[in-house]
Design a protein around this motif. Structure first.
Motif, PDB file in Angstrom:
ATOM      1  N   TYR A 138      38.938  39.553  40.507  1.00 48.67           N
ATOM      2  CA  TYR A 138      39.882  39.498  39.399  1.00 48.67           C
ATOM      3  C   TYR A 138      39.157  39.195  38.091  1.00 48.67           C
ATOM      4  CZ  TYR A 138      43.429  39.317  43.044  1.00 48.67           C
ATOM      5  OH  TYR A 138      44.219  39.610  44.131  1.00 48.67           O
ATOM      6  N   SER A 139      39.614  39.837  37.044  1.00 46.97           N
ATOM      7  CA  SER A 139      39.041  39.598  35.722  1.00 46.97           C
ATOM      8  C   SER A 139      39.434  38.207  35.227  1.00 46.97           C
ATOM      9  CB  SER A 139      39.554  40.655  34.737  1.00 46.97           C
ATOM     10  OG  SER A 139      39.312  40.256  33.410  1.00 46.97           O
ATOM     11  N   PRO A 140      38.479  37.415  34.746  1.00 47.51           N
ATOM     12  CA  PRO A 140      38.825  36.119  34.158  1.00 47.51           C
ATOM     13  C   PRO A 140      39.757  36.265  32.950  1.00 47.51           C
ATOM     14  CG  PRO A 140      36.480  36.208  34.649  1.00 47.51           C
ATOM     15  CD  PRO A 140      37.013  37.600  34.840  1.00 47.51           C
ATOM     16  N   ILE A 141      39.697  37.399  32.277  1.00 50.01           N
ATOM     17  CA  ILE A 141      40.568  37.622  31.129  1.00 50.01           C
ATOM     18  C   ILE A 141      41.995  37.925  31.577  1.00 50.01           C
ATOM     19  CG2 ILE A 141      40.971  39.075  29.080  1.00 50.01           C
ATOM     20  CD1 ILE A 141      37.950  39.570  29.015  1.00 50.01           C
ATOM     21  N   PHE A 142      42.113  38.614  32.723  1.00 48.02           N
ATOM     22  CA  PHE A 142      43.428  38.997  33.254  1.00 48.02           C
ATOM     23  C   PHE A 142      43.569  38.471  34.692  1.00 48.02           C
ATOM     24  CE2 PHE A 142      41.764  42.502  30.572  1.00 48.02           C
ATOM     25  CZ  PHE A 142      42.620  42.360  29.487  1.00 48.02           C
ATOM     26  N   PRO A 143      43.617  37.174  34.873  1.00 49.61           N
ATOM     27  CA  PRO A 143      43.656  36.604  36.223  1.00 49.61           C
ATOM     28  C   PRO A 143      44.905  37.041  36.992  1.00 49.61           C
ATOM     29  CG  PRO A 143      44.193  34.937  34.579  1.00 49.61           C
ATOM     30  CD  PRO A 143      43.721  36.137  33.820  1.00 49.61           C
ATOM     31  N   ASN A 144      44.718  37.243  38.292  1.00 49.35           N
ATOM     32  CA  ASN A 144      45.806  37.562  39.228  1.00 49.35           C
ATOM     33  C   ASN A 144      46.344  38.985  39.121  1.00 49.35           C
ATOM     34  OD1 ASN A 144      45.726  34.837  40.138  1.00 49.35           O
ATOM     35  ND2 ASN A 144      47.042  34.245  38.427  1.00 49.35           N
ATOM     36  N   LEU A 145      45.752  39.828  38.253  1.00 48.88           N
ATOM     37  CA  LEU A 145      46.162  41.224  38.187  1.00 48.88           C
ATOM     38  C   LEU A 145      45.165  42.072  38.980  1.00 48.88           C
ATOM     39  CD1 LEU A 145      47.223  41.672  34.446  1.00 48.88           C
ATOM     40  CD2 LEU A 145      48.703  41.414  36.441  1.00 48.88           C
ATOM     41  N   PRO A 146      45.637  42.874  39.933  1.00 51.53           N
ATOM     42  CA  PRO A 146      44.732  43.669  40.795  1.00 51.53           C
ATOM     43  C   PRO A 146      44.179  44.896  40.066  1.00 51.53           C
ATOM     44  CG  PRO A 146      47.004  44.176  41.335  1.00 51.53           C
ATOM     45  CD  PRO A 146      47.059  43.064  40.291  1.00 51.53           C
ATOM     46  N   LEU A 147      43.423  44.669  39.022  1.00 45.05           N
ATOM     47  CA  LEU A 147      42.970  45.755  38.159  1.00 45.05           C
ATOM     48  C   LEU A 147      41.936  46.658  38.821  1.00 45.05           C
ATOM     49  CD1 LEU A 147      42.735  43.867  34.742  1.00 45.05           C
ATOM     50  CD2 LEU A 147      44.627  45.226  35.658  1.00 45.05           C
ATOM     51  N   LYS A 148      41.217  46.148  39.812  1.00 43.85           N
ATOM     52  CA  LYS A 148      40.218  46.980  40.489  1.00 43.85           C
ATOM     53  C   LYS A 148      40.880  48.156  41.209  1.00 43.85           C
ATOM     54  CE  LYS A 148      36.682  45.202  42.567  1.00 43.85           C
ATOM     55  NZ  LYS A 148      35.764  44.408  43.418  1.00 43.85           N
ATOM     56  N   GLU A 149      42.131  47.977  41.621  1.00 51.56           N
ATOM     57  CA  GLU A 149      42.875  49.059  42.246  1.00 51.56           C
ATOM     58  C   GLU A 149      43.734  49.805  41.227  1.00 51.56           C
ATOM     59  OE1 GLU A 149      43.071  45.821  43.491  1.00 51.56           O
ATOM     60  OE2 GLU A 149      41.430  46.218  44.887  1.00 51.56           O
ATOM     61  N   ILE A 150      44.338  49.066  40.306  1.00 49.50           N
ATOM     62  CA  ILE A 150      45.326  49.647  39.397  1.00 49.50           C
ATOM     63  C   ILE A 150      44.700  50.558  38.340  1.00 49.50           C
ATOM     64  CG2 ILE A 150      46.966  49.068  37.561  1.00 49.50           C
ATOM     65  CD1 ILE A 150      48.059  48.748  40.392  1.00 49.50           C
ATOM     66  N   ILE A 151      43.608  50.133  37.710  1.00 48.19           N
ATOM     67  CA  ILE A 151      42.999  50.938  36.642  1.00 48.19           C
ATOM     68  C   ILE A 151      42.531  52.295  37.173  1.00 48.19           C
ATOM     69  CG2 ILE A 151      41.119  51.089  34.984  1.00 48.19           C
ATOM     70  CD1 ILE A 151      43.232  49.175  34.045  1.00 48.19           C
ATOM     71  N   PRO A 152      41.784  52.364  38.285  1.00 50.00           N
ATOM     72  CA  PRO A 152      41.404  53.690  38.815  1.00 50.00           C
ATOM     73  C   PRO A 152      42.618  54.540  39.202  1.00 50.00           C
ATOM     74  CG  PRO A 152      40.005  51.987  39.746  1.00 50.00           C
ATOM     75  CD  PRO A 152      41.113  51.281  39.025  1.00 50.00           C
ATOM     76  N   HIS A 153      43.666  53.875  39.714  1.00 50.57           N
ATOM     77  CA  HIS A 153      44.879  54.612  40.096  1.00 50.57           C
ATOM     78  C   HIS A 153      45.480  55.336  38.898  1.00 50.57           C
ATOM     79  CE1 HIS A 153      48.833  55.541  41.728  1.00 50.57           C
ATOM     80  NE2 HIS A 153      49.370  54.897  40.701  1.00 50.57           N
TER      81      HIS A 153
END
Length: 215
Positions: A172-187
């Motif tokens: 998780y990004s320290p700037i955006f904690p708790n958001l699953p961005l590793k899956e969401i951004i590529p999606h």
């Protein structure tokens, strides 16, 4: 050297390495190359790399940057996007041009400035690199003190946090904690190729709002 650089043509996806380039020569090369150019540079204690991105690299860079900006806007987080600004530190003899970068926590510190020098100014809080040609130089970003480095490698998002001078990949990004961005951004990046940019951005903003309510 400058005359040779002006004659140099670098095909997309290719790079040129120049050795034993002094800091003064590096500064002069930047001046002569100008700011409105496709090529990106990296300088590491005398070694200068000049690389021209692939067209698909630029497309991914723009869409991912749009997603980050939308994320920050929906979360009502103040930020300043500086694109491929040249970040350099003469004392460390290092410089880099990210695909994009964002001042977030340090936004106020650089607000209104037209020129930045990391010898005096804080580094960006987040740097983005699209690694279609394996260009990223994490050690330069680490030396310059960039807290967070996002890298796209083979369609996957790596979120790297700076800890004790080295980058550690985190979920998780320290700037955006708790958001699953590793899956969401590529999606959503892939969705742009199917549904188009505007529809994709609208869907992404709706997702962010839903996550904001849950929090």
């Amino acid at each position: 050297m400058l005359l040779e650089l002006k004659r140099l043509t670098i095909p997309p996806g290719q790079k040129v390495l120049l050795q034993d380039v002094s800091w003064q020569e590096f500064e002069k090369i930047l001046e002569d190359l100008g700011e409105h150019r496709a090529a990106r540079i990296a300088y590491d204690r005398g070694l200068l790399e000049i690389m021209t991105p692939l067209p698909e690299h630029e497309v991914s860079k723009v869409i991912v940057s749009n997603l980050i900006e939308a994320l920050l806007e929906e979360l009502e987080i103040e930020f300043w996007c500086l694109g491929s600004t040249t970040f350099k530190n003469e004392l460390m003899k290092q410089g880099i041009e990210p695909d994009n970068c964002f001042y977030i926590e340090n936004e106020r510190a650089i607000r209104g400035k037209n020129r930045l020098d990391l010898t005096f100014d804080p580094p960006p809080d987040l740097a983005l690199e699209i690694d279609l040609t394996s260009r990223t130089h994490p050690h330069i970003y680490a030396a310059l003190g960039v807290p967070e480095l996002w890298r796209f490698v083979s369609g996957n998002l790596q979120i790297n946090r700076l800890e004790e001078g080295q980058y550690i990949e985190v979920e998780y990004s320290p700037i955006f904690p708790n958001l699953p961005l590793k899956e969401i951004i590529p999606h959503y990046l892939n969705q742009c190729n199917i549904e188009g940019r505007n529809k994709t951005m609208k869907a992404f903003r709706e997702w962010v709002r839903e996550e904001k309510i849950k929090a």
